[in-house]
Design a protein around this motif. Structure first.
Motif, PDB file in Angstrom:
ATOM      1  N   TRP A 220       0.757  -1.099  -0.024  1.00 15.59           N
ATOM      2  CA  TRP A 220      -0.045   0.045  -0.190  1.00 15.59           C
ATOM      3  C   TRP A 220       0.872   1.431   0.084  1.00 15.59           C
ATOM      4  O   TRP A 220       0.491   2.202  -0.676  1.00 15.59           O
ATOM      5  N   ILE A 221       1.834   1.089   0.858  1.00 16.80           N
ATOM      6  CA  ILE A 221       2.851   2.421   0.683  1.00 16.80           C
ATOM      7  C   ILE A 221       3.297   2.577  -0.599  1.00 16.80           C
ATOM      8  O   ILE A 221       3.356   3.823  -1.042  1.00 16.80           O
ATOM      9  N   ILE A 222       3.729   1.380  -1.555  1.00 16.27           N
ATOM     10  CA  ILE A 222       4.290   1.759  -2.665  1.00 16.27           C
ATOM     11  C   ILE A 222       3.125   2.169  -3.655  1.00 16.27           C
ATOM     12  O   ILE A 222       3.351   3.223  -4.385  1.00 16.27           O
ATOM     13  N   ALA A 223       2.178   1.540  -3.578  1.00 18.23           N
ATOM     14  CA  ALA A 223       0.949   1.932  -4.452  1.00 18.23           C
ATOM     15  C   ALA A 223       0.583   3.523  -4.214  1.00 18.23           C
ATOM     16  O   ALA A 223       0.284   4.408  -5.088  1.00 18.23           O
ATOM     17  N   ASN A 224       0.442   3.813  -3.025  1.00 16.38           N
ATOM     18  CA  ASN A 224       0.021   5.114  -2.488  1.00 16.38           C
ATOM     19  C   ASN A 224       1.216   6.177  -2.954  1.00 16.38           C
ATOM     20  O   ASN A 224       0.839   7.212  -3.610  1.00 16.38           O
ATOM     21  N   LEU A 225       2.361   5.959  -2.578  1.00 17.58           N
ATOM     22  CA  LEU A 225       3.332   6.850  -3.181  1.00 17.58           C
ATOM     23  C   LEU A 225       3.665   6.948  -4.850  1.00 17.58           C
ATOM     24  O   LEU A 225       3.624   8.087  -5.297  1.00 17.58           O
ATOM     25  N   TYR A 226       3.223   5.710  -5.511  1.00 19.74           N
ATOM     26  CA  TYR A 226       3.214   5.797  -6.803  1.00 19.74           C
ATOM     27  C   TYR A 226       2.256   6.815  -7.383  1.00 19.74           C
ATOM     28  O   TYR A 226       2.333   7.431  -8.121  1.00 19.74           O
ATOM     29  N   ALA A 227       0.890   6.620  -6.945  1.00 16.94           N
ATOM     30  CA  ALA A 227      -0.011   7.504  -7.159  1.00 16.94           C
ATOM     31  C   ALA A 227       0.205   8.878  -6.786  1.00 16.94           C
ATOM     32  O   ALA A 227      -0.224   9.856  -7.615  1.00 16.94           O
ATOM     33  N   SER A 228       0.876   9.165  -5.908  1.00 15.52           N
ATOM     34  CA  SER A 228       1.383  10.554  -5.337  1.00 15.52           C
ATOM     35  C   SER A 228       2.337  11.046  -6.210  1.00 15.52           C
ATOM     36  O   SER A 228       2.359  12.285  -6.497  1.00 15.52           O
ATOM     37  N   ILE A 229       3.535  10.287  -6.369  1.00 17.86           N
ATOM     38  CA  ILE A 229       4.674  10.990  -7.128  1.00 17.86           C
ATOM     39  C   ILE A 229       5.369  10.355  -8.319  1.00 17.86           C
ATOM     40  O   ILE A 229       5.906  10.698  -8.863  1.00 17.86           O
TER      41      ILE A 229
ATOM     42  N   VAL B 103      -5.487   5.800 -10.484  1.00 21.26           N
ATOM     43  CA  VAL B 103      -5.826   6.251 -12.152  1.00 21.26           C
ATOM     44  C   VAL B 103      -5.228   7.545 -12.286  1.00 21.26           C
ATOM     45  O   VAL B 103      -5.124   7.793 -13.466  1.00 21.26           O
ATOM     46  N   ALA B 104      -4.581   8.397 -11.223  1.00 26.26           N
ATOM     47  CA  ALA B 104      -3.911   9.522 -11.729  1.00 26.26           C
ATOM     48  C   ALA B 104      -2.552   9.500 -11.295  1.00 26.26           C
ATOM     49  O   ALA B 104      -2.179   9.642 -10.112  1.00 26.26           O
ATOM     50  N   GLN B 105      -1.571   9.196 -12.082  1.00 23.08           N
ATOM     51  CA  GLN B 105      -0.414   9.127 -11.734  1.00 23.08           C
ATOM     52  C   GLN B 105       0.475  10.455 -11.974  1.00 23.08           C
ATOM     53  O   GLN B 105       0.211  11.177 -13.176  1.00 23.08           O
ATOM     54  N   ALA B 106       1.088  11.080 -11.030  1.00 21.30           N
ATOM     55  CA  ALA B 106       2.004  12.032 -11.078  1.00 21.30           C
ATOM     56  C   ALA B 106       2.740  12.134 -12.279  1.00 21.30           C
ATOM     57  O   ALA B 106       3.482  11.161 -12.570  1.00 21.30           O
ATOM     58  N   PRO B 107       3.062  13.140 -12.932  1.00 24.97           N
ATOM     59  CA  PRO B 107       4.037  13.134 -14.162  1.00 24.97           C
ATOM     60  C   PRO B 107       5.340  13.148 -13.544  1.00 24.97           C
ATOM     61  O   PRO B 107       5.441  13.675 -12.288  1.00 24.97           O
TER      62      PRO B 107
ATOM     63  N   SER C 150      -2.849  14.603  -9.570  1.00 22.29           N
ATOM     64  CA  SER C 150      -2.527  13.483  -8.567  1.00 22.29           C
ATOM     65  C   SER C 150      -2.790  13.446  -7.325  1.00 22.29           C
ATOM     66  O   SER C 150      -2.897  14.473  -6.760  1.00 22.29           O
ATOM     67  N   PRO C 151      -3.266  12.212  -6.857  1.00 22.55           N
ATOM     68  CA  PRO C 151      -3.514  12.124  -5.503  1.00 22.55           C
ATOM     69  C   PRO C 151      -2.449  12.581  -4.571  1.00 22.55           C
ATOM     70  O   PRO C 151      -1.186  12.468  -5.026  1.00 22.55           O
ATOM     71  N   VAL C 152      -2.767  13.321  -3.438  1.00 14.24           N
ATOM     72  CA  VAL C 152      -1.636  13.831  -2.629  1.00 14.24           C
ATOM     73  C   VAL C 152      -1.762  13.563  -1.338  1.00 14.24           C
ATOM     74  O   VAL C 152      -3.107  13.589  -0.641  1.00 14.24           O
ATOM     75  N   LEU C 153      -0.835  12.920  -0.716  1.00 14.90           N
ATOM     76  CA  LEU C 153      -0.862  12.424   0.677  1.00 14.90           C
ATOM     77  C   LEU C 153       0.022  13.452   1.581  1.00 14.90           C
ATOM     78  O   LEU C 153       1.075  13.590   0.932  1.00 14.90           O
ATOM     79  N   LEU C 154      -0.299  13.968   2.487  1.00 13.56           N
ATOM     80  CA  LEU C 154       0.426  14.721   3.280  1.00 13.56           C
ATOM     81  C   LEU C 154       1.868  14.099   3.823  1.00 13.56           C
ATOM     82  O   LEU C 154       1.624  12.908   4.322  1.00 13.56           O
ATOM     83  N   PRO C 155       3.060  14.695   3.317  1.00 12.03           N
ATOM     84  CA  PRO C 155       4.113  13.807   3.835  1.00 12.03           C
ATOM     85  C   PRO C 155       4.307  13.876   5.420  1.00 12.03           C
ATOM     86  O   PRO C 155       3.976  14.924   6.071  1.00 12.03           O
ATOM     87  N   LEU C 156       5.051  13.056   5.855  1.00 17.40           N
ATOM     88  CA  LEU C 156       4.973  12.670   7.185  1.00 17.40           C
ATOM     89  C   LEU C 156       6.325  13.713   7.648  1.00 17.40           C
ATOM     90  O   LEU C 156       7.362  14.143   6.671  1.00 17.40           O
ATOM     91  N   PRO C 157       6.691  14.181   8.765  1.00 15.47           N
ATOM     92  CA  PRO C 157       5.820  14.044  10.000  1.00 15.47           C
ATOM     93  C   PRO C 157       4.516  14.796   9.902  1.00 15.47           C
ATOM     94  O   PRO C 157       4.676  16.044   9.351  1.00 15.47           O
ATOM     95  N   ILE C 158       3.430  14.493  10.473  1.00 17.48           N
ATOM     96  CA  ILE C 158       2.323  15.174  10.576  1.00 17.48           C
ATOM     97  C   ILE C 158       1.535  15.097  11.976  1.00 17.48           C
ATOM     98  O   ILE C 158       1.813  14.002  12.396  1.00 17.48           O
ATOM     99  N   THR C 159       1.244  16.020  12.338  1.00 13.76           N
ATOM    100  CA  THR C 159       0.382  15.944  13.730  1.00 13.76           C
ATOM    101  C   THR C 159      -1.039  15.572  13.771  1.00 13.76           C
ATOM    102  O   THR C 159      -1.469  14.837  14.692  1.00 13.76           O
ATOM    103  N   GLU C 160      -1.631  15.995  12.741  1.00 24.21           N
ATOM    104  CA  GLU C 160      -3.163  15.606  12.834  1.00 24.21           C
ATOM    105  C   GLU C 160      -3.473  14.802  11.530  1.00 24.21           C
ATOM    106  O   GLU C 160      -3.253  15.337  10.592  1.00 24.21           O
TER     107      GLU C 160
END
Length: 242
Positions: A78-87, A123-127, A150-160
Motif C-alpha cells: 500500500w505504501i508503494i501504491a500510494n506513493l506511486y499514485a502521489s509521485i 488512476v491519476a499518476q503524477a508526471p 495526482s492524489p496527494v497525501l501529506l508527507p510525514l511527519p504530521i500532527t493531525e
DNA sequence: AACAATTGCAACCGCCATGTT
DNA sequence: AAACATGGCGGTTGCAATTGT
C-alpha cells in the motif's frame, strides 16, 4: 581538461555476477569503503574486471547489508501504491520510505505484480518531475499545490491525521464500511471542493468512497494506525480484487 | 516428457544533474 | 565559462526459472 573514461566497456565483464566476484567486492567495500569513487573501485579492489557502475549497482542492490529481498508485506504494497499514485515512478524516493528495500526491487515488484494488482485503482499518476528537484511542498496550508490531478497525501511527519485527495469519478460512488472501526457516514464525489480535493479531518469518524478508501488506508498506515489501515485495506482489496 | 509461453528479476543502457579540471 | 567525468536514476532488456499445454 576532463578525466579519463570510466572503463573500457569492450573489455570489462558483463552479465550476472559470480560468487567469487561478489565476495571480492563485498570484502573490499567492507574493509575500505567505496571511497567516494566507484569508477576506480574495480582497480583498487584487485582483479575485478567490472565497470564501476556495475560494482555500484551490485553493492547497492544486492550485497549491501540489511537489504530485504522478496516477500513484500501488505503494508508495503500500500505504501508503494500510494506513493506511486502521489509521485509517480520515482523509485528511489519510494524506496526511502521502505527500509531495506532497493529502488530496483520496488521497481521490479511494481512492474511484475503490483501494477496488475492495483490496475484501475491508481488512476491519476503524477508526471515525472525533473530529477533532483525538491518535491513540491504540500505541507503549507490547504489546499496544497497540486500539480496535475495526482492524489496527494501529506508527507510525514504530521500532527493531525488529515487526508487530501481528488476523488476520481470514473468508478462511480460506493460506500465502504469498515465494521466496528468507523462510523457509517460516507464521502461522495459530490463533496469535492473547488480545488478538486476532499479534506477529511478526522478519518476515524468516516467511511470512505471509491479511491478515497484506498488513499485513506495508505494514509492510515503511514499514521501508524496499522490495525485500522489494514482493515480498510482489506475491505478495499475485497471490493476491487474479487 | 518435450516444448512453448509466461514470469521474475538482475543487470545494463542512456539520460541528466552535479562536480571537477 | 566550457568541457568533460562521475554519480544517480528510471526504463528496458535478457535470461533463467516456472508454469501451462
Amino acid at each position: 581538461m576532463g578525466r579519463a573514461p570510466c572503463c573500457d566497456k569492450a573489455s570489462v565483464k558483463k552479465g550476472h555476477w559470480s560468487p567469487e566476484e561478489d565476495k571480492q567486492l563485498k570484502e573490499y567495500i567492507e574493509k575500505h569503503g567505496h571511497g567516494g569513487n566507484w569508477i576506480t573501485l574495480p582497480r583498487r579492489a584487485g582483479r575485478l574486471n567490472r565497470c564501476g557502475k556495475s560494482c555500484r549497482l551490485r553493492w547497492l542492490n544486492y550485497l549491501k547489508p540489511n537489504i530485504k529481498h522478496g516477500c513484500f508485506s501488505g503494508d508495503e504494497d500500500w505504501i508503494i501504491a500510494n506513493l506511486y499514485a502521489s509521485i509517480g515512478s520515482r523509485w528511489s524516493v519510494i524506496a526511502s520510505h521502505l527500509p531495506g528495500r532497493t529502488d530496483n526491487d520496488i521497481k521490479n515488484y511494481w512492474n511484475t505484480k503490483l501494477k496488475k494488482k492495483f490496475s484501475g485503482l491508481i488512476v491519476a499518476q503524477a508526471p515525472r518531475r525533473a530529477r533532483r528537484k525538491p518535491a513540491a511542498n504540500c505541507t503549507g496550508g490547504f489546499p496544497p499545490s497540486l500539480d496535475e490531478a495526482s492524489p496527494v497525501l501529506l508527507p510525514l511527519p504530521i500532527t493531525e491525521p488529515q487526508i487530501l485527495f481528488p476523488l476520481p469519478s470514473q468508478y462511480g460512488n460506493f460506500d465502504l464500511t469498515v465494521p466496528d472501526l468507523v462510523g457509517t457516514s460516507s464521502i461522495n464525489t459530490d463533496d469535492q471542493n473547488p480545488s478538486g480535493c476532499t479534506t477529511v479531518d478526522h478519518p476515524e469518524s468516516y467511511s470512505y468512497t471509491g479511491d478515497a478508501a484506498a488513499a485513506a488506508a495508505a494514509a492510515l498506515l503511514q499514521f501508524n494506525m496499522e490495525e485500522y489501515g489494514a482493515a480498510v485495506w482489506s475491505s478495499v482489496e475485497a471490493m476491487y480484487l474479487q
